[in-house]
Design an enzyme around this catalytic site. Structure first.
Site, PDB file in Angstrom:
ATOM      1  N   LYS A 295       0.813  -1.210   0.000  1.00 42.27           N
ATOM      2  CA  LYS A 295       0.000   0.000   0.000  1.00 42.27           C
ATOM      3  C   LYS A 295       0.847   1.260   0.000  1.00 42.27           C
ATOM      4  O   LYS A 295       0.604   2.190  -0.766  1.00 42.27           O
ATOM      5  CB  LYS A 295      -0.848   0.022   1.271  1.00 42.27           C
ATOM      6  CG  LYS A 295      -2.292  -0.165   1.041  1.00 42.27           C
ATOM      7  CD  LYS A 295      -3.104  -0.044   2.331  1.00 42.27           C
ATOM      8  CE  LYS A 295      -2.467  -0.608   3.556  1.00 42.27           C
ATOM      9  NZ  LYS A 295      -2.297   0.260   4.683  1.00 42.27           N
TER      10      LYS A 295
ATOM     11  N   ARG B  58      -9.176   2.674   9.729  1.00 47.33           N
ATOM     12  CA  ARG B  58      -8.831   1.301  10.108  1.00 47.33           C
ATOM     13  C   ARG B  58      -9.906   0.671  10.971  1.00 47.33           C
ATOM     14  O   ARG B  58      -9.808  -0.516  11.278  1.00 47.33           O
ATOM     15  CB  ARG B  58      -7.523   1.320  10.899  1.00 47.33           C
ATOM     16  CG  ARG B  58      -6.273   0.988  10.089  1.00 47.33           C
ATOM     17  CD  ARG B  58      -5.124   1.076  11.053  1.00 47.33           C
ATOM     18  NE  ARG B  58      -3.935   0.367  10.762  1.00 47.33           N
ATOM     19  CZ  ARG B  58      -2.869   0.880  10.155  1.00 47.33           C
ATOM     20  NH1 ARG B  58      -2.895   2.067   9.633  1.00 47.33           N
ATOM     21  NH2 ARG B  58      -1.776   0.172  10.067  1.00 47.33           N
TER      22      ARG B  58
ATOM     23  N   ARG C  97      10.692  -6.906   5.437  1.00 47.34           N
ATOM     24  CA  ARG C  97      10.618  -5.495   5.063  1.00 47.34           C
ATOM     25  C   ARG C  97      11.682  -4.651   5.781  1.00 47.34           C
ATOM     26  O   ARG C  97      11.946  -4.834   6.960  1.00 47.34           O
ATOM     27  CB  ARG C  97       9.230  -4.969   5.424  1.00 47.34           C
ATOM     28  CG  ARG C  97       9.055  -3.476   5.196  1.00 47.34           C
ATOM     29  CD  ARG C  97       7.619  -3.086   5.216  1.00 47.34           C
ATOM     30  NE  ARG C  97       7.020  -3.042   6.541  1.00 47.34           N
ATOM     31  CZ  ARG C  97       5.785  -2.610   6.770  1.00 47.34           C
ATOM     32  NH1 ARG C  97       5.027  -2.231   5.769  1.00 47.34           N
ATOM     33  NH2 ARG C  97       5.306  -2.594   7.994  1.00 47.34           N
TER      34      ARG C  97
HETATM   35  P1  AMP Z   1       1.236   1.808   9.396  1.00 47.25           P
HETATM   36  O1  AMP Z   1       2.515   2.445   8.951  1.00 47.25           O
HETATM   37  O2  AMP Z   1       0.045   2.283   8.609  1.00 47.25           O
HETATM   38  O3  AMP Z   1       1.343   0.305   9.431  1.00 47.25           O
HETATM   39  O4  AMP Z   1       0.971   2.279  10.904  1.00 47.25           O
HETATM   40  C1  AMP Z   1       1.867   1.969  11.937  1.00 47.25           C
HETATM   41  C2  AMP Z   1       1.156   1.969  13.273  1.00 47.25           C
HETATM   42  O5  AMP Z   1       0.603   3.282  13.531  1.00 47.25           O
HETATM   43  C3  AMP Z   1      -0.035   1.037  13.384  1.00 47.25           C
HETATM   44  O6  AMP Z   1       0.347  -0.304  13.681  1.00 47.25           O
HETATM   45  C4  AMP Z   1      -0.823   1.688  14.512  1.00 47.25           C
HETATM   46  O7  AMP Z   1      -0.216   1.441  15.763  1.00 47.25           O
HETATM   47  C5  AMP Z   1      -0.643   3.172  14.214  1.00 47.25           C
HETATM   48  N1  AMP Z   1      -1.719   3.666  13.318  1.00 47.25           N
HETATM   49  C6  AMP Z   1      -1.560   4.098  12.024  1.00 47.25           C
HETATM   50  N2  AMP Z   1      -2.745   4.452  11.487  1.00 47.25           N
HETATM   51  C7  AMP Z   1      -3.679   4.241  12.464  1.00 47.25           C
HETATM   52  C8  AMP Z   1      -5.097   4.387  12.505  1.00 47.25           C
HETATM   53  N3  AMP Z   1      -5.810   4.809  11.445  1.00 47.25           N
HETATM   54  N4  AMP Z   1      -5.725   4.087  13.681  1.00 47.25           N
HETATM   55  C9  AMP Z   1      -5.035   3.652  14.757  1.00 47.25           C
HETATM   56  N5  AMP Z   1      -3.703   3.469  14.763  1.00 47.25           N
HETATM   57  C10 AMP Z   1      -3.013   3.761  13.627  1.00 47.25           C
END
Ligand code: AMP
Length: 223
Positions: free
Chosen positions: A17, A93, A130
């Site tokens: 993504k 999410r 990754r």
């Molecule tokens: P990502 O890079 O999108 O995988 O986000 C890394 C981490 O940030 C996730 O595992 C969550 O802990 C937090 N996070 C990112 N986006 C959200 C969201 N929309 N709602 C809650 N936590 C988030």
């Protein structure tokens, strides 16, 4: 002229993504809004909020809805998103976040929500391998390393394994995705806003599929 677009990309973490959002944001010339990147920036700045966010992230937990909704709301208030649009990556999410997003965007509704579909077994393998540049966010992997050992090809930053990419945290996030985020696919499908795009295959092909899906929707809307 290339049309702008208001897009949301859903999909399991590790579905590619992030990379595709960067490329789509260049294609449609719109800002890429990644909640994960915004949170990682706050962690790096070591603000009180950043320290709290880090605890959730390292454990593979989601931050509370009201906090993350507040952050996205503020970001979508900025002028750059109003003219041409944006690509949301990592948000919404949860169902509460999806409902809030519809409210936030009621004046300029989302054009399309895309589910970038990659099976769980495939993402598990990808996530464990990754690596990411901690300065500019470029993704690498143990199979596709930067030219110089763990130094970013683009900005010279350190390429690292994310603290939340341990196998335990990955499985936890994937379970969390099934429980909290997968229901959003039905939610947006029921609103006739969802398109599923196959995320398997070479990144250029996946990008071409995404662009075809977005262009078809933009044409349909602006007919
Ligand atoms: P990502 O890079 O999108 O995988 O986000 C890394 C981490 O940030 C996730 O595992 C969550 O802990 C937090 N996070 C990112 N986006 C959200 C969201 N929309 N709602 C809650 N936590 C988030």
């Amino acid at each position: 002229m290339i049309p702008g677009a208001r897009l949301v990309l859903l999909g399991r973490q590790g579905a590619g993504k992030g990379t595709q959002c960067v490329r789509l944001s260049r294609h449609y010339v719109v800002p890429h809004i990644s909640t994960g990147d915004m949170l990682r920036a706050a962690v790096k700045e070591a603000t009180a909020f950043g320290q709290k966010a880090k605890e959730y992230m390292d454990a593979g937990d989601l931050l509370p809805d009201d906090i993350i909704i507040g952050i996205v709301n503020e970001r979508l208030e900025r002028d750059d998103t109003k003219k041409r649009g944006y690509i949301l990556d990592g948000f919404p999410r949860t169902l509460a976040q999806a409902v809030a997003l519809i409210d936030i965007t009621h004046r300029r509704p989302i054009d399309l929500v895309i589910d970038l579909d990659v099976p769980r077994e495939v993402v598990l393998e990808r996530l464990a391998g990754r690596r990411v540049c901690q300065d500019c966010g470029t993704n690498y992997s143990v199979a596709q390393r930067p030219r110089r050992e763990w130094t970013c090809d683009f900005c010279g930053g350190d390429v690292i394994q994310r603290a939340d990419d341990t196998e335990e945290a990955i499985n936890r996030r994937l379970d969390l995705y099934e429980r909290e985020t997968r229901p959003l696919i039905e939610f947006f499908a029921a609103r006739d806003e969802l398109e599923t795009v196959d995320g398997l295959g070479p990144p250029d092909e996946v990008l071409a599929r995404l662009v075809r899906a977005v262009d078809a929707e933009l044409q349909r809307r602006h007919k």
